[in-house]
Scaffold this active site. Structure first.
Site, PDB file in Angstrom:
ATOM      1  CG  HIS A  76      -1.721  -1.114   1.140  1.00  0.00           C
ATOM      2  ND1 HIS A  76      -3.154  -0.961   0.547  1.00  0.00           N
ATOM      3  CD2 HIS A  76      -2.346  -2.267   2.336  1.00  0.00           C
ATOM      4  CE1 HIS A  76      -4.146  -2.088   0.474  1.00  0.00           C
ATOM      5  NE2 HIS A  76      -3.919  -2.759   1.292  1.00  0.00           N
ATOM      6  CB  CYS A  77       4.219   2.495   1.276  1.00  0.00           C
ATOM      7  SG  CYS A  77       5.772   3.311   1.044  1.00  0.00           S
TER       8      CYS A  77
END
Length: 672
Positions: A192-193
């Site tokens: 998700h980064c």
């Protein structure tokens, strides 16, 4: 400096001595070369990242699901796989390798601003925590992300573990120890980064950092990321747009090098992203998601503007037969698209008279498991445990065709003990191309293993004499809890049950020559699990009698039952019998027959871009010398099993391709 795997070595010796099935099978498999084994990299520093707001309520604390205990659950899954196939895995600990957050391969992925900013926030976190202030910026979701000064060590250790895995599959500590497959048990997760924006528990994008390192160190030109986490890897996909030359949202519009449409030349490595996920879960959960997030999680675009992205949404199912149809007609299309990506990459590199070098990366999130907690899996979408074996086998076949068999798997999500333990177990079985046995993933079996995740776990005082599952599960727990010495810091009462006999057990593990070196660049310890080596027999002294007993195989120990312990337990005699047979039936014929299908398929670049992808596992027999006696029918069955029948045209995907920007919502489900 003591070897961090010493406790595991000793516990493994006890397991071998207690399990006659392991000894007999492993003796026949003793000739399996290191190159045929899968590397499992443990990341002890990952324990350092922990939630430190000690003033919060207990109810709030329960909402923090990304915690150090996840690493213990993964270790139990690793040990379960090792008990079934002890000669097929090589353990490494990255405890002596920390790499800077400002390393070139991190900066190339995340830019020059985010890594230093992350360092600054971590270093300033402790002062805020001491003042009972939330340590993350107001713009972040404080329910998903937390920091402390120790987070720096965890991230440095994570990068070191990823580098260790890449080194292992491309270089190894020696020529004899180069393996094609590696699994990294690491946290926090990464998919998700974004380029410069953390999200959904993720602070750095582990998959992209690994690929950049593989490019810098070993010349990888093309990588396919296969993501089976429940949630869309919006950060991973976003970085793929950056790699294609599109200006990241975090960069100023007047940044140099871009044309008037925000595009510049796409440099190597080229990375394709292929994901299956629940469109109703974070970051596209109903009530929280933006239109842009939904578009992003539904993007399907191939070989256009240097972008290769394909997203598939999970569908409901009732029976495993129904799920199997979904897998073959829908989810397997991801491999056809990844196959297309690699084929086109070979054509382009050949046209430029440059070498092609591929890598398959699996973003291995286990929160889509049928065992995941309902609070994380709020929309009822999941997969059976057997999926993790099946998907991983298909990833191996893709890598055989295009990447000389090179596969890197990185742990992402998974937040219940049952989901992580059973998922890692099944995934590692698939990583060695072996068959998943349904009984191994039964509720009864998984429940027994995850008892070992409790901080106050203790072995049963008594057991039924024929309760093979409980006795086996305790062996798994002891092995898993012995893998990382750091577990003792969090769980002070871990009983390793090895001290009394440790001095009588000679280590029987192959060590790399690099272990004798000193200094920060020390090669991580390597343990080859070769139970074919004879170990000193374990004897028991009966208290007060002076009599010494011969060792008893663990599956044959006579232990009386205790009616006061585990009152809700129901002994399933038939399941225990079936489970025991599944262990006894694992033979060297089975092991080598599946390993032999991992021969590398050398493919020439196709004359034109493929419109349809069909691929099969080869029928060569390079490991045939490992089999004591293989009947012709077995070879025929092996070749039949090897075929992949997933056709691109079978897909029922009807998503529209979009070029869109990202946005962020909360993953924990709470409004902020």
């Amino acid at each position: 400096m003591p070897d961090p795997l010493d406790n595991f070595y000793r516990q493994f010796q006890l397991f071998v001595q207690n399990n006659p099935n392991v000894i007999s099978a492993a003796r026949a498999a003793a000739q399996i070369p290191e190159s045929a084994k899968a590397v499992v990299v443990l990341s002890p520093y990952s324990l350092e990242h922990s939630f430190s707001r000690d003033w919060v309520s207990k109810s709030y604390l329960k909402t923090i699901v990304e915690r150090p205990e996840r690493l213990l659950a993964s270790s139990l899954g690793i040990s379960a796989a090792i008990t079934m196939y002890p000669a097929l895995y090589t353990l490494k600990s990255s405890d002596r390798k920390k790499s800077s957050i400002l390393s070139p391969h991190v900066l190339k992925v995340h830019g020059k601003d985010w890594p230093p900013e992350l360092l600054r926030l971590c270093k300033g976190a402790d002062a805020k925590l001491a003042a009972q202030e939330v340590e993350v910026p107001d713009s972040w979701n404080a329910g998903d992300i937390y920091l402390s000064s120790k987070t720096v060590e965890a991230l440095q250790g994570s990068i070191g573990a990823l580098e260790t895995a890449i080194d292992s599959i491309f270089e190894g500590p020696s020529v004899e120890h180069v393996s094609n497959r590696a699994f990294v048990a690491v946290r926090p997760p990464g998919h998700h980064c974004h380029v410069a924006t953390p999200s959904g528990f993720c602070l750095l994008n582990n998959a992209h950092v690994s690929i950049e390192y593989a490019k810098d160190r070993f010349g990888v030109t093309h990588a396919a990321i296969l993501d089976f986490d429940l949630h869309h890897g919006d950060g991973t996909q976003d970085i793929c747009w950056k790699r294609a030359g599109f200006r990241p949202d975090e960069e100023d519009e007047d940044s140099p090098g871009y044309d008037s449409f925000g595009k510049k030349f796409a440099d190597l490595p080229r990375v394709g992203y292929f994901s299956m996920h629940d469109i109703n879960s974070f970051p596209t959960e109903s009530g929280y998601a933006t239109k842009e997030n939904v578009k992003n999680a539904s993007t399907c675009i191939m070989d256009a503007h240097d972008v290769n992205i394909w997203n598939v949404h999970l569908s409901p199912w009732e029976t495993e037969e129904e799920f199997a149809r979904l897998y073959h007609t829908k989810y397997r299309s991801l491999f056809a698209k990844a196959d297309e990506f690699f084929k086109q990459g070979k054509i382009e590199m050949a046209a430029q008279n440059k070498p092609f070098k591929g890598l398959v990366v699996i973003s291995a999130g286990f929160d889509a498991s049928e065992f995941e907690q309902t609070s994380m899996q709020r929309h009822g979408m999941n997969v059976p445990t057997s999926f993790y074996t099946t998907f991983t086998k298909d990833a191996l076949r893709l890598a055989q065709m295009h990447c000389h068999g090179k596969v890197l798997s990185i742990m992402e999500g998974g937040y219940s003990d049952k989901a992580i333990t059973s998922g890692v177990f099944a995934h590692l079985i698939g990583l060695q191309n072996q068959n998943w046995i349904k009984e191994w993933g039964s509720e009864h079996v998984v429940k027994e293993i995850v008892r070992g995740c409790k901080s106050n776990w203790k072995p049963y005082k008594t057991k039924r004499a024929r309760d093979v599952i409980r006795i086996w599960a305790e062996e798994v727990i002891k092995l898993g809890r012995a893998m990382i010495p750091g577990f003792e810091m969090f769980f002070q009462d871990i009983p390793l049950n090895v001290k009394a006999t440790a001095t009588n057990i000679a280590p029987r593990f192959t060590r790399s020559r690099a272990q004798t070196t000193k200094g920060p660049s020390h090669e991580p310890p390597l343990a080859t699990l070769d139970p074919s080596k004879e170990a000193a027999p374990r004897h028991r002294r009966i208290e007060g009698t002076g009599v010494t007993q011969e060792p008893v195989p663990f599956a044959q120990e006579e232990l009386p039952s205790d009616d006061n312990e585990d009152e809700d337990y129901v002994y399933d005699e038939e399941l225990n019998k079936t489970f025991n047979r599944t262990v006894e039936d694992i033979t060297i014929d089975d092991i080598s027959r599946h390993l032999e299908t991992l021969d590398i398929i050398e493919q020439q670049p196709p004359p034109a871009p493929a419109t349809q992808s069909k691929y099969k596992v080869p029928s060569k027999t390079t490991t045939q010398h490992l089999r004591s006696s293989v009947r012709p029918q077995q070879l025929a069955n092996s070749n039949t099993h090897a075929n992949l029948n997933g056709n691109a045209e079978d897909s029922d995907i009807s998503m529209v391709s979009h070029i869109s920007t990202r946005n962020h919502t909360t993953r924990s489900g709470a409004r902020w």
